[in-house]
Every structure is written in C-alpha cells, then in structure tokens.
Design an enzyme around this catalytic site. Structure first.
Site, PDB file in Angstrom:
ATOM      1  N   ALA A  63       0.838  -1.188  -0.048  1.00 36.02           N
ATOM      2  CA  ALA A  63      -0.115   0.110  -0.130  1.00 36.02           C
ATOM      3  C   ALA A  63       0.886   1.267  -0.083  1.00 36.02           C
ATOM      4  O   ALA A  63       2.269   1.133   0.573  1.00 36.02           O
ATOM      5  CB  ALA A  63      -0.935  -0.085   1.459  1.00 36.02           C
ATOM      6  N   GLY A 108       0.690  -4.925   1.089  1.00 37.60           N
ATOM      7  CA  GLY A 108      -0.284  -5.028   0.215  1.00 37.60           C
ATOM      8  C   GLY A 108      -0.026  -6.064  -1.245  1.00 37.60           C
ATOM      9  O   GLY A 108      -1.074  -6.429  -1.787  1.00 37.60           O
ATOM     10  N   GLU A 131       4.700  -4.656   7.736  1.00 34.66           N
ATOM     11  CA  GLU A 131       3.607  -3.672   8.361  1.00 34.66           C
ATOM     12  C   GLU A 131       4.238  -3.107   9.640  1.00 34.66           C
ATOM     13  O   GLU A 131       4.356  -2.009   9.966  1.00 34.66           O
ATOM     14  CB  GLU A 131       2.473  -4.185   8.385  1.00 34.66           C
ATOM     15  CG  GLU A 131       1.687  -3.914   6.924  1.00 34.66           C
ATOM     16  CD  GLU A 131       1.892  -5.161   5.945  1.00 34.66           C
ATOM     17  OE1 GLU A 131       2.515  -6.121   6.449  1.00 34.66           O
ATOM     18  OE2 GLU A 131       1.334  -5.098   5.018  1.00 34.66           O
TER      19      GLU A 131
HETATM   20  N1  CAA Z   1       4.464   3.151  -1.052  1.00 32.56           N
HETATM   21  C1  CAA Z   1       4.657   4.383  -1.530  1.00 32.56           C
HETATM   22  N2  CAA Z   1       5.804   4.377  -2.599  1.00 32.56           N
HETATM   23  C2  CAA Z   1       6.630   3.171  -2.650  1.00 32.56           C
HETATM   24  C3  CAA Z   1       6.341   2.125  -1.807  1.00 32.56           C
HETATM   25  C4  CAA Z   1       5.293   1.968  -1.064  1.00 32.56           C
HETATM   26  N3  CAA Z   1       5.011   0.961  -0.392  1.00 32.56           N
HETATM   27  N4  CAA Z   1       7.364   1.243  -2.303  1.00 32.56           N
HETATM   28  C5  CAA Z   1       8.257   1.787  -3.251  1.00 32.56           C
HETATM   29  N5  CAA Z   1       8.036   2.979  -3.241  1.00 32.56           N
HETATM   30  C6  CAA Z   1       8.587   4.103  -4.054  1.00 32.56           C
HETATM   31  C7  CAA Z   1       9.809   4.659  -3.530  1.00 32.56           C
HETATM   32  O1  CAA Z   1       9.246   5.500  -2.491  1.00 32.56           O
HETATM   33  C8  CAA Z   1      10.332   5.376  -4.594  1.00 32.56           C
HETATM   34  O2  CAA Z   1       9.821   6.752  -4.996  1.00 32.56           O
HETATM   35  P1  CAA Z   1      10.827   7.611  -5.432  1.00 32.56           P
HETATM   36  O3  CAA Z   1      11.512   7.058  -6.655  1.00 32.56           O
HETATM   37  O4  CAA Z   1       9.884   8.839  -5.580  1.00 32.56           O
HETATM   38  O5  CAA Z   1      11.714   7.763  -4.285  1.00 32.56           O
HETATM   39  C9  CAA Z   1      10.092   4.162  -5.537  1.00 32.56           C
HETATM   40  O6  CAA Z   1       9.050   3.601  -5.332  1.00 32.56           O
HETATM   41  C10 CAA Z   1      11.396   3.308  -5.754  1.00 32.56           C
HETATM   42  O7  CAA Z   1      11.567   2.676  -4.599  1.00 32.56           O
HETATM   43  P2  CAA Z   1      12.934   2.596  -3.888  1.00 32.56           P
HETATM   44  O8  CAA Z   1      13.885   3.567  -4.205  1.00 32.56           O
HETATM   45  O9  CAA Z   1      12.833   2.580  -2.485  1.00 32.56           O
HETATM   46  O10 CAA Z   1      13.461   1.173  -4.443  1.00 32.56           O
HETATM   47  P3  CAA Z   1      14.542   0.136  -3.775  1.00 32.56           P
HETATM   48  O11 CAA Z   1      14.951  -0.803  -4.870  1.00 32.56           O
HETATM   49  O12 CAA Z   1      15.555   0.914  -3.072  1.00 32.56           O
HETATM   50  O13 CAA Z   1      13.678  -0.850  -2.729  1.00 32.56           O
HETATM   51  C11 CAA Z   1      11.667  -1.695  -1.819  1.00 32.56           C
HETATM   52  C12 CAA Z   1      12.548  -1.285  -3.018  1.00 32.56           C
HETATM   53  C13 CAA Z   1      12.679  -2.705  -1.069  1.00 32.56           C
HETATM   54  C14 CAA Z   1      10.594  -2.544  -2.280  1.00 32.56           C
HETATM   55  C15 CAA Z   1      11.491  -0.429  -1.088  1.00 32.56           C
HETATM   56  O14 CAA Z   1      11.061   0.408  -2.197  1.00 32.56           O
HETATM   57  C16 CAA Z   1      10.533  -0.617   0.066  1.00 32.56           C
HETATM   58  O15 CAA Z   1      10.897  -1.352   1.006  1.00 32.56           O
HETATM   59  N6  CAA Z   1       9.467  -0.538   0.074  1.00 32.56           N
HETATM   60  C17 CAA Z   1       8.114  -0.451   0.696  1.00 32.56           C
HETATM   61  C18 CAA Z   1       7.701  -1.894   0.983  1.00 32.56           C
HETATM   62  C19 CAA Z   1       6.639  -1.820   2.078  1.00 32.56           C
HETATM   63  O16 CAA Z   1       7.174  -1.382   3.219  1.00 32.56           O
HETATM   64  N7  CAA Z   1       5.619  -2.280   1.869  1.00 32.56           N
HETATM   65  C20 CAA Z   1       4.426  -2.454   2.873  1.00 32.56           C
HETATM   66  C21 CAA Z   1       3.492  -1.154   2.791  1.00 32.56           C
HETATM   67  S1  CAA Z   1       2.295  -1.054   4.112  1.00 32.56           S
HETATM   68  C22 CAA Z   1       1.084  -2.047   3.650  1.00 32.56           C
HETATM   69  O17 CAA Z   1       1.033  -2.402   2.471  1.00 32.56           O
HETATM   70  C23 CAA Z   1      -0.186  -2.168   4.365  1.00 32.56           C
HETATM   71  C24 CAA Z   1      -1.119  -2.912   4.094  1.00 32.56           C
HETATM   72  O18 CAA Z   1      -1.101  -4.191   4.319  1.00 32.56           O
HETATM   73  C25 CAA Z   1      -2.328  -2.539   3.608  1.00 32.56           C
END
Ligand code: CAA
Length: 264
Positions: A63, A108, A131
C-alpha cells in the site's frame, strides 16, 4: 484504464497494475482503477484472468506509504476497507485469477497475490508483510489469508518479524504454487490460464465457489455446498457434450476429439 492496463487475449485476459515509478504501490486511485477494471471484465467471454505488475522489478510494493502516513484512525480503517473490498472481489471473482508475481510482493502486494486463486512467482520475487516495521498491522487481508495459506505458526513468524522471504522459501512454505525464471513468468501464467480456459467454464466456476465457500465452513455444510454446485452443472450443454465425448471415445477411439466447451 488509469493505473491498471487490461488486455484480452482470446479466452484469457491480463490485468497489469501500472504504477512502475512507485513500484506499483497501491494508492486509492490504483485501488479504484482495479475495482473498475474488475467490474468491466466480460466473464462470459473471458474464462481466466492473470494479474501482474508493470516492469521487471516489482509486482506490488505494498500500500502507498506516503498516502497512509497522514491518515487518522477512521481514515486508516476506511483505507483498509477499500483494499479489503477490492481484494475480496478478486477472491470471489466468478472466474479464476492467477497472480504472476514479477518481483516485490510486499505488504499489500503479498496480500493481493493471496486473494488470487493461484500464485506463480519469478525467481527474483520477494514476499513479506513488513507492516509492523511501519507501526501498523497488515491491512488488506494479510492477517487472515496468510495464516489460511501457510498455517498460523509460519504466518505469525512472517508478520511479527517483518522478515522478507525469497521465492524459493515462498514455494517451500506453500505461499506460491510455482517458481519460474523471470523471462518465463508471463508465458507460464498465460499457459496455465489457457489450460483452465479450455475446461468447462461452468464447472471451473463451480469448483472455485465450492472450494472458497466450503473452506469457510464445517465439513458437513461444505459437502452440501459441493452437492449443490455439482448438481448445478447437470443439464448444461458442456456437461452433456463432455460426457458424450467420453462415451463416444469408449465406443470407437477414432471418435476422440477435443471438446469445445461453450460456457452454456
Ligand atoms: N509506497 C509508496 N511508495 C513506494 C512504496 C510504497 N509501498 N514502495 C516503493 N515506493 C516508491 C519509493 O518511494 C520510490 O519512489 P521515489 O523514486 O519517488 O523515491 C520508488 O518507489 C522506488 O523505490 P525505492 O527507491 O525504495 O527502491 P529500492 O529498490 O531501493 O527498494 C523496496 C525497493 C525494498 C521494495 C522499497 O521500495 C520498500 O521497502 N518499499 C516499501 C515496502 C513496504 O514496506 N510495503 C508495505 C507497505 S504497508 C502495507 O502494504 C499495508 C497494508 O497491508 C495495507
């Protein structure tokens, strides 16, 4: 449509979440677009869906954390409901949905894959429910579907530790059905979808409903669900032709032919 591409390929269709610059993270707009595309699917013509993410790095990275960062308690609950409603629509969709998981399936992303019937992952796929590291619970069904898929102990371990796992471990614990090289992912998923599409559609739908509904109740009620759906297949063209074909084959092997099921 918006953040979700939809392509019909004969009797199957591919839905692609396309927000690549945010690794296909699910904001409200993506969820609305997914909902609208699902509503637009002609389930009389299309017999199986494949769901994937745009690009070669991420299926869905969760998400949208930016959008969630300022939510109030009430808004958080409403956002959870929004995701749950769309994912439940996928889970209960009349035709099977195969997730083709082409990279990160976090939060998500893992959750949407679990609302699909079958999961095929590329070797570079990564799964996790991160999360608790963000100060929240999984909110799009993760606390419920992960335990149902991999068992309570493993689900609790993954959710409490927020540790990501690679595709081979996801296969070992039963989170995914199959792992393939990235370049073979879509062909594998589409081939499976076409195999499903060649079988009797009324029967395939009835199987999905019987398994889904039956798993939510006790065995006696579940068997009644099966009996009713089993009965519902009879008198259809597909049942009559499928069985007649078998009987013709028995009389004369030369009469073997591929049945063109008609979904009627
Ligand atoms: N939400 C919003 N933006 C996200 C995102 C997310 N979940 N995951 C990645 N992005 C965005 C980053 O902010 C980045 O944007 P910018 O270029 O504008 O800075 C772009 O995608 C590329 O991401 P990274 O630069 O972080 O890429 P990376 O290769 O270094 O890392 C990753 C990849 C490990 C997947 C890392 O992006 C990450 O950890 N993302 C978050 C994963 C996460 O925690 N997901 C769970 C969300 S909570 C949820 O889902 C709740 C629920 O159950 C409903």
């Amino acid at each position: 449509m918006g953040f979700v591409d939809y392509e019909v390929k004969g009797q199957i269709a591919v839905m692609t979440i396309n927000r690549e610059k945010a690794l296909n993270a699910l904001n409200s707009q993506v969820l609305d677009d997914l909902n609208a595309v699902l509503d637009s699917v002609d389930t009389n013509a299309v017999r199986c869906l494949v769901l994937t993410g745009a690009g070669d790095k991420s299926f869905v990275a969760g998400a949208d954390i930016g959008e969630m960062s300022t939510l109030t308690k009430a808004e958080g609950e409403a956002f959870g409901k929004k995701g749950n409603d769309v994912f439940r629509k996928i889970e209960a969709f009349p035709i099977p949905v195969i997730a083709a998981i082409n990279g990160f399936a976090l939060g998500g992303g893992c959750e949407i894959s679990m609302s699909c019937d079958i999961r095929i992952a590329s070797e570079n796929a990564v799964f996790g429910q991160p999360e608790v590291g963000l100060g929240i619970t999984p909110g799009f069904g993760g606390t419920q579907r992960l335990a149902r898929l991999v068992g309570m102990g493993m689900a609790k371990q993954m959710i409490y530790t927020a540790r990501n796992i690679k595709a081979d471990e996801a296969l070992r614990i039963g989170l995914v059905n199959q792992v393939v090289p990235a370049e073979e992912l879509m062909a594998t998923a589409e081939k499976m979808a076409n195999t499903i599409a060649q079988n009797a559609p009324i029967a395939v739908r009835a199987c999905k409903k019987a398994i889904n509904d039956g798993m939510q109740t006790n065995i006696d009620d579940a068997l009644v669900i099966e009996e009713k759906l089993f009965g519902s297949c009879f008198e259809s063209y597909d049942q009559k032709e499928g069985m007649a074909n078998f009987l013709r084959k028995k009389d004369d092997p030369a009469k073997v032919k591929h049945v063109e099921f008609k979904n009627e």
